[in-house]
Design a protein around this motif. Structure first.
Motif, mmCIF file in Angstrom:
data_model
loop_
_atom_site.group_PDB
_atom_site.id
_atom_site.type_symbol
_atom_site.label_atom_id
_atom_site.label_comp_id
_atom_site.label_asym_id
_atom_site.label_seq_id
_atom_site.Cartn_x
_atom_site.Cartn_y
_atom_site.Cartn_z
ATOM 1 N N HIS A 273 0.843 -1.203 0.000
ATOM 2 C CA HIS A 273 0.000 0.000 0.000
ATOM 3 C C HIS A 273 0.876 1.249 0.000
ATOM 4 N N ALA A 274 1.891 1.258 0.877
ATOM 5 C CA ALA A 274 2.791 2.419 0.962
ATOM 6 C C ALA A 274 4.081 2.002 1.648
ATOM 7 N N THR A 275 5.149 2.765 1.373
ATOM 8 C CA THR A 275 6.479 2.481 1.932
ATOM 9 C C THR A 275 6.953 3.685 2.744
ATOM 10 N N TYR A 276 7.495 3.418 3.921
ATOM 11 C CA TYR A 276 8.012 4.477 4.798
ATOM 12 C C TYR A 276 9.453 4.152 5.175
ATOM 13 N N GLY A 277 10.303 5.167 5.283
ATOM 14 C CA GLY A 277 11.649 4.973 5.817
ATOM 15 C C GLY A 277 11.574 4.699 7.316
ATOM 16 N N LEU A 278 12.627 4.070 7.848
ATOM 17 C CA LEU A 278 12.619 3.658 9.257
ATOM 18 C C LEU A 278 12.341 4.825 10.210
ATOM 19 N N HIS A 279 12.871 6.011 9.885
ATOM 20 C CA HIS A 279 12.694 7.157 10.782
ATOM 21 C C HIS A 279 11.234 7.621 10.817
ATOM 22 N N ARG A 280 10.398 7.096 9.879
ATOM 23 C CA ARG A 280 8.973 7.488 9.877
ATOM 24 C C ARG A 280 8.096 6.353 10.423
ATOM 25 N N ILE A 281 8.665 5.536 11.316
ATOM 26 C CA ILE A 281 7.954 4.359 11.820
ATOM 27 C C ILE A 281 6.638 4.748 12.519
ATOM 28 N N GLY A 282 6.647 5.893 13.242
ATOM 29 C CA GLY A 282 5.423 6.336 13.928
ATOM 30 C C GLY A 282 4.320 6.637 12.923
ATOM 31 N N GLU A 283 4.677 7.393 11.878
ATOM 32 C CA GLU A 283 3.725 7.722 10.802
ATOM 33 C C GLU A 283 3.194 6.441 10.141
ATOM 34 N N ALA A 284 4.114 5.489 9.923
ATOM 35 C CA ALA A 284 3.720 4.225 9.285
ATOM 36 C C ALA A 284 2.670 3.509 10.144
ATOM 37 N N HIS A 285 2.871 3.518 11.471
ATOM 38 C CA HIS A 285 1.890 2.882 12.365
ATOM 39 C C HIS A 285 0.556 3.613 12.339
ATOM 40 N N GLU A 286 0.615 4.961 12.304
ATOM 41 C CA GLU A 286 -0.632 5.742 12.258
ATOM 42 C C GLU A 286 -1.412 5.376 10.996
ATOM 43 N N ARG A 287 -0.713 5.260 9.878
ATOM 44 C CA ARG A 287 -1.392 4.928 8.621
ATOM 45 C C ARG A 287 -1.983 3.521 8.702
ATOM 46 N N PHE A 288 -1.220 2.600 9.285
ATOM 47 C CA PHE A 288 -1.702 1.221 9.441
ATOM 48 C C PHE A 288 -3.006 1.212 10.245
ATOM 49 N N ARG A 289 -3.037 2.014 11.309
ATOM 50 C CA ARG A 289 -4.215 2.030 12.185
ATOM 51 C C ARG A 289 -5.440 2.654 11.532
ATOM 52 N N GLU A 290 -5.223 3.560 10.559
ATOM 53 C CA GLU A 290 -6.357 4.193 9.863
ATOM 54 C C GLU A 290 -7.168 3.179 9.077
ATOM 55 N N GLY A 291 -6.521 2.099 8.589
ATOM 56 C CA GLY A 291 -7.218 1.055 7.820
ATOM 57 C C GLY A 291 -7.540 1.508 6.406
ATOM 58 N N GLY A 292 -8.441 0.776 5.751
ATOM 59 C CA GLY A 292 -8.787 1.072 4.364
ATOM 60 C C GLY A 292 -7.611 0.835 3.429
ATOM 61 N N LEU A 293 -6.757 -0.128 3.767
ATOM 62 C CA LEU A 293 -5.532 -0.374 3.001
ATOM 63 C C LEU A 293 -5.800 -1.282 1.793
ATOM 64 N N THR A 294 -4.966 -1.119 0.774
ATOM 65 C CA THR A 294 -5.049 -1.997 -0.401
ATOM 66 C C THR A 294 -3.807 -2.883 -0.482
ATOM 67 N N GLY A 295 -3.044 -2.960 0.581
ATOM 68 C CA GLY A 295 -1.833 -3.779 0.632
ATOM 69 C C GLY A 295 -1.143 -3.504 1.948
ATOM 70 N N LYS A 296 0.093 -3.994 2.062
ATOM 71 C CA LYS A 296 0.813 -3.845 3.324
ATOM 72 C C LYS A 296 1.500 -2.485 3.426
ATOM 73 N N ILE A 297 1.673 -2.039 4.658
ATOM 74 C CA ILE A 297 2.551 -0.909 4.944
ATOM 75 C C ILE A 297 3.952 -1.497 5.130
ATOM 76 N N VAL A 298 4.898 -1.052 4.301
ATOM 77 C CA VAL A 298 6.264 -1.566 4.354
ATOM 78 C C VAL A 298 7.186 -0.482 4.915
ATOM 79 N N VAL A 299 8.114 -0.897 5.771
ATOM 80 C CA VAL A 299 9.106 0.028 6.329
ATOM 81 C C VAL A 299 10.470 -0.392 5.797
ATOM 82 N N THR A 300 11.224 0.586 5.260
ATOM 83 C CA THR A 300 12.528 0.267 4.659
ATOM 84 C C THR A 300 13.668 0.747 5.545
ATOM 85 N N PHE A 301 14.788 0.010 5.467
ATOM 86 C CA PHE A 301 15.955 0.290 6.316
ATOM 87 C C PHE A 301 17.025 1.049 5.527
#
Ligand SMILES: NC(=O)c1ccc[n+]([C@@H]2O[C@H](COP(=O)([O-])OP(=O)(O)OC[C@H]3O[C@@H](n4cnc5c(N)ncnc54)[C@H](OP(=O)(O)O)[C@@H]3O)[C@@H](O)[C@H]2O)c1
Length: 301
Positions: A273-301
């Motif tokens: 669904h979307a990719t976030y850098g590691l430093h945006r892990i909080g934002e990535a979790h917020e997006r995950f919690r919003e739901g309505g996703l069309t795929g996984k939230i991926v975090v990159t290192f």
């Protein structure tokens, strides 16, 4: 090396990017440099403190999934530089994957699919192994009828695709009309948001990903598997000869190799669904919690 840790439970603000010691692989273990990881419902529940008993002591590195590159293959068949993916049972072992370097038993690691990126591969381990192991328990075979409840979700979407690849006829209970196109595109027959549409006890097996407990769907003598641990046990259907279970995923390198094969054959399509850098892990979790996703939230290192 960097790691995402929590030292208390709570909202995504408790996620800390910290410097941690480099892990030393033990006997039979492989050291992997993480390239990407996914966020799963269990990560969200663990961070919140919703798992309760069974949560390893704090502080704790989170994460179950990883895709990355082998740094040290130890005594295994894996070699430095191999592209791999893995699932760590983080609640059992306290070995979180949200870290630059992760040491895991070689049996929990497999070569990543060759035809997709490591970002895409990172969407697969926990949801894919759950789908595969639960389908194996359900033992659905070509020509049989399966109902997947939550078929547009991470686990449900992979279960739908794997079952179709095995020649199983699959119908889909989804939460919103917007999810119908995805499940139809992946071969679902009857698709509905209404559990009552699947009555009549006509399915050989039911794969329930959210605790729908659509017990009137399963045929007498059939199989019913839930993965929704938090929803409790499946009602007792033994009087109708129906076998039931709440499946718990386990580390499984052979299962991962099977998932990689299905991806490389074109039978299984990872969804980001979307990719976030590691430093945006909080934002990535917020997006995950919003739901309505069309795929996984991926975090990159
Ligand atoms: N036991 C195990 O070993 C194991 C392993 C993996 C996962 N799990 C659990 O299994 C569950 C699913 O995991 P996941 O990663 O697939 O989550 P997910 O990606 O959020 O998928 C859940 C799906 O179920 C749908 N859904 C929820 N309530 C529904 C309703 N009332 N009617 C129809 N559809 C509904 C969701 O739709 P919306 O997107 O509209 O909400 C979503 O498509 C989670 O609770 C997770 O913790 C257990």
């Amino acid at each position: 090396m960097r790691a995402i840790r929590i030292d208390r439970f709570g909202s995504p603000e408790v996620l800390d990017l910290v410097e941690d010691r480099r892990p030393l692989p033990g006997p039979g273990e492989v050291l992997v440099r993480t390239v990407a990881t996914g966020i799963n419902p269990v990560d969200d529940k663990t961070r919140e403190g919703a798992i309760g008993e069974g949560t390893p002591p704090l502080p704790l590195t989170l994460g179950w999934d990883l895709a990355g590159v082998v740094v040290d293959g130890g005594t295994s068949q894996l070699r430095a530089g191999d592209r791999v993916f893995a699932m760590s049972h983080q609640l059992d072992t306290a070995r979180g994957t949200w870290a630059d370097l992760v040491a895991l038993p070689a049996e929990a690691v497999a070569l990543a699919p060759r035809t997709v990126s490591l970002v895409e591969a990172a969407t697969l381990p926990l949801p894919g192994l759950t789908a595969l192991q639960t389908l194996d328990w359900l033992a659905v075979s070509a020509g049989e009828r399966l109902l997947v409840a939550g078929a547009a979700g991470a686990v449900g979407g992979l279960a739908l695709q794997i079952a179709r690849a095995r020649g199983v006829a699959v119908d889909a209970l989804v939460s919103r009309d917007g999810q119908a196109a995805f499940v139809r595109e992946h071969g679902a027959g009857l698709v509905s948001t209404d559990p009552a549409a699947f009555g009549g006890r006509r399915y050989d097996a039911v794969f329930d990903t959210f605790g729908a407990f659509v017990t009137e769907a399963v045929a007498d003598g059939g199989r019913y598997a839930s993965i929704a641990t938090q929803a409790g046990p499946v009602p007792d259907l033994s009087a109708r000869g129906v076998r039931t279970t709440v499946h718990q995923v386990r580390e499984d390198g052979a299962g991962l190799a099977e998932l990689a094969r299905l991806v490389d054959e074109g039978a299984l399509r990872p969804r980001v669904h979307a990719t976030y850098g590691l430093h945006r892990i909080g934002e990535a979790h917020e997006r995950f919690r919003e739901g309505g996703l069309t795929g996984k939230i991926v975090v990159t290192f």
